[in-house]
Design a protein around this motif. Sequence first.
Motif, PDB file in Angstrom:
ATOM      1  N   THR A 204       0.371  -1.354   0.427  1.00  0.00           N
ATOM      2  CA  THR A 204       0.147  -0.033   0.255  1.00  0.00           C
ATOM      3  C   THR A 204       1.015   1.471   0.032  1.00  0.00           C
ATOM      4  O   THR A 204       1.909   1.543   0.889  1.00  0.00           O
ATOM      5  CB  THR A 204      -1.060   0.014   1.654  1.00  0.00           C
ATOM      6  N   ALA A 205       0.169   2.459  -0.717  1.00  0.00           N
ATOM      7  CA  ALA A 205       0.630   4.066  -0.716  1.00  0.00           C
ATOM      8  C   ALA A 205      -0.287   4.473  -0.522  1.00  0.00           C
ATOM      9  O   ALA A 205      -0.662   4.628  -0.881  1.00  0.00           O
ATOM     10  CB  ALA A 205       1.165   3.765  -1.824  1.00  0.00           C
TER      11      ALA A 205
ATOM     12  N   VAL B 204       4.928   3.823   2.210  1.00  0.00           N
ATOM     13  CA  VAL B 204       4.622   2.277   1.612  1.00  0.00           C
ATOM     14  C   VAL B 204       5.134   1.607   1.973  1.00  0.00           C
ATOM     15  O   VAL B 204       5.737   1.680   3.572  1.00  0.00           O
ATOM     16  CB  VAL B 204       5.545   3.189  -0.019  1.00  0.00           C
ATOM     17  N   ASN B 205       3.519   0.744   2.512  1.00  0.00           N
ATOM     18  CA  ASN B 205       4.574  -0.741   3.463  1.00  0.00           C
ATOM     19  C   ASN B 205       3.719  -2.104   2.750  1.00  0.00           C
ATOM     20  O   ASN B 205       3.044  -1.611   1.976  1.00  0.00           O
ATOM     21  CB  ASN B 205       3.795  -0.689   4.474  1.00  0.00           C
ATOM     22  N   GLY B 206       4.862  -2.623   2.454  1.00  0.00           N
ATOM     23  CA  GLY B 206       4.231  -4.487   1.943  1.00  0.00           C
ATOM     24  C   GLY B 206       5.960  -5.023   2.165  1.00  0.00           C
ATOM     25  O   GLY B 206       6.766  -4.655   2.184  1.00  0.00           O
TER      26      GLY B 206
ATOM     27  N   ALA C 153       2.283   0.066  -5.895  1.00  0.00           N
ATOM     28  CA  ALA C 153       1.584  -0.319  -4.345  1.00  0.00           C
ATOM     29  C   ALA C 153      -0.242   0.343  -4.675  1.00  0.00           C
ATOM     30  O   ALA C 153      -0.448   1.181  -5.808  1.00  0.00           O
ATOM     31  CB  ALA C 153       1.907   1.114  -3.850  1.00  0.00           C
ATOM     32  N   ARG C 154      -0.680  -0.279  -4.029  1.00  0.00           N
ATOM     33  CA  ARG C 154      -1.922   0.687  -4.361  1.00  0.00           C
ATOM     34  C   ARG C 154      -2.699   1.069  -3.277  1.00  0.00           C
ATOM     35  O   ARG C 154      -1.969   1.422  -1.964  1.00  0.00           O
ATOM     36  CB  ARG C 154      -2.811  -0.662  -3.317  1.00  0.00           C
ATOM     37  N   THR C 155      -3.065   2.349  -4.098  1.00  0.00           N
ATOM     38  CA  THR C 155      -2.671   3.610  -3.166  1.00  0.00           C
ATOM     39  C   THR C 155      -4.897   4.071  -2.937  1.00  0.00           C
ATOM     40  O   THR C 155      -5.111   4.749  -1.847  1.00  0.00           O
ATOM     41  CB  THR C 155      -2.513   5.095  -4.180  1.00  0.00           C
ATOM     42  N   ASP C 156      -5.752   3.257  -3.457  1.00  0.00           N
ATOM     43  CA  ASP C 156      -7.342   3.609  -3.179  1.00  0.00           C
ATOM     44  C   ASP C 156      -8.006   1.835  -3.379  1.00  0.00           C
ATOM     45  O   ASP C 156      -7.838   1.444  -4.273  1.00  0.00           O
ATOM     46  CB  ASP C 156      -8.057   4.242  -4.425  1.00  0.00           C
ATOM     47  N   PRO C 157      -7.895   1.801  -2.057  1.00  0.00           N
ATOM     48  CA  PRO C 157      -8.681   0.017  -1.464  1.00  0.00           C
ATOM     49  C   PRO C 157      -9.629  -0.267  -1.946  1.00  0.00           C
ATOM     50  O   PRO C 157     -10.698  -1.154  -1.972  1.00  0.00           O
ATOM     51  CB  PRO C 157      -8.255  -0.085  -0.114  1.00  0.00           C
ATOM     52  N   ASP C 158     -11.105   1.204  -2.226  1.00  0.00           N
ATOM     53  CA  ASP C 158     -11.911   1.132  -2.434  1.00  0.00           C
ATOM     54  C   ASP C 158     -12.116   0.847  -3.728  1.00  0.00           C
ATOM     55  O   ASP C 158     -13.511   0.865  -4.522  1.00  0.00           O
ATOM     56  CB  ASP C 158     -12.887   2.653  -1.776  1.00  0.00           C
ATOM     57  N   LEU C 159     -11.218   1.242  -5.050  1.00  0.00           N
ATOM     58  CA  LEU C 159     -12.027   0.484  -6.417  1.00  0.00           C
ATOM     59  C   LEU C 159     -11.346  -1.146  -6.440  1.00  0.00           C
ATOM     60  O   LEU C 159     -10.854  -1.551  -5.772  1.00  0.00           O
ATOM     61  CB  LEU C 159     -10.733   1.442  -7.066  1.00  0.00           C
ATOM     62  N   PRO C 160     -12.539  -1.552  -7.522  1.00  0.00           N
ATOM     63  CA  PRO C 160     -11.784  -2.318  -7.795  1.00  0.00           C
ATOM     64  C   PRO C 160     -10.222  -3.081  -7.891  1.00  0.00           C
ATOM     65  O   PRO C 160      -9.278  -2.450  -8.842  1.00  0.00           O
ATOM     66  CB  PRO C 160     -12.599  -2.849  -9.900  1.00  0.00           C
ATOM     67  N   LYS C 161      -9.712  -3.912  -7.954  1.00  0.00           N
ATOM     68  CA  LYS C 161      -8.580  -5.223  -7.757  1.00  0.00           C
ATOM     69  C   LYS C 161      -7.785  -4.374  -9.116  1.00  0.00           C
ATOM     70  O   LYS C 161      -6.580  -4.192  -8.685  1.00  0.00           O
ATOM     71  CB  LYS C 161      -8.484  -6.125  -7.312  1.00  0.00           C
TER      72      LYS C 161
END
Length: 245
Positions: free
Chosen positions: A151-152, A161-163, A181-189
């Motif tokens: 994630t970022a 950033v962590n991961g 890195a994933r910056t928006d976990p609420d969006l489709p993957k």
Amino acid sequence: MVDPTLALKDFPGRAELESLLLTLLPASWMEAVRSGDEEAVELLKEGLNKPVVVRTLGEAGWVAPHYAVEHGGRGLSRDDAVAALTLLNVWDVPHVPGGSGLPLAAPTIEQWADDDTKRHLLPPLVSGAQRWCQLFSEPGAGSDMASLATTAVRDGDEWVVNGQKVWTTFGHHSERAMLIARTDPDLPKHKGITYFGLDMKAPGVEIRPLINIAGQLEFNEVFLTDVRVPDIDRIGPVGEGWGAA
């Protein structure tokens, strides 16, 4: 044997490039090329400091001559850039920096990054001053980018950033990395993913070697713990994410 340099197309700066090569290469190099003596050229290469040659050419704009001057190039047209690179190939001169930066990171930066980021990341990349690796694969995702867990999170003008990444080729020799890195976990993957040019020497970056059965070190796993990445190192978009419609 026909001199292979005679049919080379002219391009802006050719005389400058040839003069530079004469200062970088042994005196007998050109004669060996003109006579087609490949064995002699290979012997001369053994005594050549290749990183210095590549860096000198890169700093003069000849590694990626089609890039703008402020991005580390010469601002040549595609045809003229091809002619310049053909000359380097005919002369058999090393001109590709180590790492994955030139073939993989540079085209992405050139197409997607904003101008400030291009000016920041491209010149040291094309000169080989900063070698690049990839931080794509993860233990739980492999090469499935949509399943990445790193994630970022934005914090002002920085990203935290962590991961964990794995199978990072030559990460222990690299100054920068292509990080997704994933910056928006609420969006489709397949969305919500952003591309960064990570400083591999930044605090919180831990590189652990993966030694193969022959005792060789090529791959690494990389742990990222609260790594702070300046927004100027962001290459891909935010929000909809990298590659989103």
